[in-house]
Design a protein around this motif. Structure first.
Motif, mmCIF file in Angstrom:
data_model
loop_
_atom_site.group_PDB
_atom_site.id
_atom_site.type_symbol
_atom_site.label_atom_id
_atom_site.label_comp_id
_atom_site.label_asym_id
_atom_site.label_seq_id
_atom_site.Cartn_x
_atom_site.Cartn_y
_atom_site.Cartn_z
ATOM 1 N N SER A 20 0.832 -1.249 0.014
ATOM 2 C CA SER A 20 0.134 -0.124 -0.035
ATOM 3 C C SER A 20 0.934 1.256 0.027
ATOM 4 O O SER A 20 0.458 2.468 -0.184
ATOM 5 C CB SER A 20 -0.850 0.054 1.226
ATOM 6 O OG SER A 20 -0.124 0.081 2.408
ATOM 7 N N SER A 21 2.098 1.235 0.456
ATOM 8 C CA SER A 21 3.019 2.330 0.639
ATOM 9 C C SER A 21 3.359 2.942 -1.024
ATOM 10 O O SER A 21 3.699 4.057 -1.188
ATOM 11 C CB SER A 21 4.097 2.042 1.305
ATOM 12 O OG SER A 21 4.984 0.966 0.779
ATOM 13 N N ILE A 22 3.154 1.885 -2.009
ATOM 14 C CA ILE A 22 3.482 2.055 -3.201
ATOM 15 C C ILE A 22 1.985 2.586 -3.880
ATOM 16 O O ILE A 22 1.220 1.481 -4.409
ATOM 17 C CB ILE A 22 4.061 0.901 -4.037
ATOM 18 C CG1 ILE A 22 5.470 0.585 -3.169
ATOM 19 C CG2 ILE A 22 4.576 1.468 -5.483
ATOM 20 C CD1 ILE A 22 6.007 -0.724 -3.919
ATOM 21 N N HIS A 23 1.688 3.629 -3.698
ATOM 22 C CA HIS A 23 0.147 4.187 -4.011
ATOM 23 C C HIS A 23 -0.477 3.863 -5.196
ATOM 24 O O HIS A 23 -1.192 2.938 -5.332
ATOM 25 C CB HIS A 23 0.071 5.732 -3.616
ATOM 26 C CG HIS A 23 -1.299 6.046 -3.714
ATOM 27 N ND1 HIS A 23 -1.899 6.580 -4.861
ATOM 28 C CD2 HIS A 23 -2.183 6.197 -2.773
ATOM 29 C CE1 HIS A 23 -3.137 6.853 -4.193
ATOM 30 N NE2 HIS A 23 -3.207 6.580 -3.059
ATOM 31 N N GLU A 24 0.330 4.148 -6.422
ATOM 32 C CA GLU A 24 -0.380 3.950 -7.624
ATOM 33 C C GLU A 24 -0.312 2.307 -7.844
ATOM 34 O O GLU A 24 -1.438 1.864 -8.388
ATOM 35 C CB GLU A 24 0.332 4.603 -8.520
ATOM 36 C CG GLU A 24 0.293 6.158 -8.746
ATOM 37 C CD GLU A 24 0.962 6.832 -9.683
ATOM 38 O OE1 GLU A 24 1.220 6.149 -10.752
ATOM 39 O OE2 GLU A 24 1.021 8.199 -9.941
ATOM 40 N N TYR B 266 -0.493 -0.332 -5.935
ATOM 41 C CA TYR B 266 -1.441 -0.750 -4.883
ATOM 42 C C TYR B 266 -2.785 -0.672 -5.515
ATOM 43 O O TYR B 266 -3.709 -1.349 -5.826
ATOM 44 C CB TYR B 266 -1.402 -0.431 -3.583
ATOM 45 C CG TYR B 266 -2.330 -0.937 -2.477
ATOM 46 C CD1 TYR B 266 -2.323 -2.076 -2.106
ATOM 47 C CD2 TYR B 266 -3.366 -0.034 -2.011
ATOM 48 C CE1 TYR B 266 -3.255 -2.675 -1.276
ATOM 49 C CE2 TYR B 266 -4.258 -0.611 -1.384
ATOM 50 C CZ TYR B 266 -4.348 -1.862 -1.037
ATOM 51 O OH TYR B 266 -5.108 -2.167 0.108
ATOM 52 N N HIS B 267 -3.161 0.662 -5.763
ATOM 53 C CA HIS B 267 -4.679 1.351 -6.073
ATOM 54 C C HIS B 267 -4.874 0.625 -7.838
ATOM 55 O O HIS B 267 -5.867 0.498 -8.036
ATOM 56 C CB HIS B 267 -4.722 2.633 -6.104
ATOM 57 C CG HIS B 267 -4.940 2.810 -4.663
ATOM 58 N ND1 HIS B 267 -6.196 3.173 -4.184
ATOM 59 C CD2 HIS B 267 -3.956 3.528 -3.559
ATOM 60 C CE1 HIS B 267 -6.036 3.584 -2.933
ATOM 61 N NE2 HIS B 267 -4.672 3.781 -2.572
#
Length: 277
Positions: free
Chosen positions: A91-95, A97-98
């Motif tokens: 989740s810390s790797i935002h793009e 993860y999303h």
């Protein structure tokens, strides 16, 4: 059961044998993680929500988070590897993860995917899980980084399969109710609860309660309650010096004789012998 961990990574790999001679088979349960099941030897059944299916040597099953499931064997011995991965690790790797992870785990139609061992994706996942076990056993310098790479490669296969495979929709209101009732048992097993209290937790009748438990756990509400109480009692027998009478009472049994009888039937050994062993 052997359990392998990878330092601080939220990843667990377990190796265990499933057969009918092992007392107290696992209860239906759910995780907040993705779980991948790899059949190493033999064959076994996997029950996910309402679906029940056979998995044979080499087969892979991917189970999404929050799905009620259990694995069991009818008459043969089976060796199984299970890999649990918390998707939030990325989740810390935002793009990333999303875009790649969140659409999978939030897909309500994705309850599980089963793959034949000859499937190329299943074969690759199996090889990566084997590599993870070797890595956990040998623990070379910086092995957690290598484990992260293997897990990322496995998640990529999950992503590909999720996008390519037709999914079995298997979600309904009864599943939500079942989780509420099971959670009530987990939180109140040490109290004097019965069928009425369990049904009330789900907001349904006693008869509907029994039907829902049979549908998702293949057992009755009271048998599920007692099996969970016995699990907690077995852990206390193993890890504490509390008296057997105190353990029985703390786990919801009003009579030690009744506790002893159920424990013997479930585990094939008395509580005292279990503790001594």
């Amino acid at each position: 059961m052997k359990t392998f961990t990878f330092e601080t990574l939220p990843v667990t790999l377990a190796e265990r044998e499933i057969n009918t001679t092992i007392p107290h088979q696992e209860l239906a349960h759910w995780h907040d993680t993705l779980e991948l099941i790899q059949v190493k030897q033999g064959q076994m059944h996997c029950h996910v929500n309402e679906s029940d299916f056979l998995l044979k040597k080499g087969d892979i099953c991917i189970i999404n988070q929050d799905q009620v499931h259990r694995i069991y064997s009818d008459d043969t011995s089976c060796l199984v590897h299970t890999l649990s991965v918390d998707p939030m690790m990325l989740s810390s790797i935002h793009e990333l993860y999303h875009q790649l992870i969140l659409p999978i785990i939030s897909d309500q139609d994705f309850t599980h995917i089963r793959m034949h061992g000859r499937n190329s994706h299943a074969h690759l996942i199996s090889n990566l899980m084997d590599d993870l076990q070797i890595l956990a056993q040998e623990k070379p310098s910086g092995y957690a980084l290598q484990a992260l790479a293997y897990v990322s490669m496995i998640l990529r296969q999950v992503y590909i399969v999720h996008n390519d495979e037709p999914l079995e929709a298997d979600h309904d209101e009864d599943l939500r109710i079942q989780k509420k009732m099971a959670t009530f048992i987990y939180e109140h097993y040490g109290e004097a609860i019965g069928l009425s209290e369990i049904a009330q937790a789900g907001g349904i009748s006693r008869s509907k309660c029994s039907t829902v438990f049979k549908k998702y756990t293949e057992t009755s509400p009271i048998d599920f309650l007692n099996a969970y109480r016995l699990e907690k009692a077995a852990a206390l027998l193993k890890n504490t010096h509390a008296s057997i009478a105190d353990i029985a009472f703390s786990c919801g049994f009003n009579q030690q004789s009744y506790f002893n009888r159920l424990f013997l039937r479930e585990y094939g050994i008395t509580p005292k012998a279990y503790r001594n062993a």
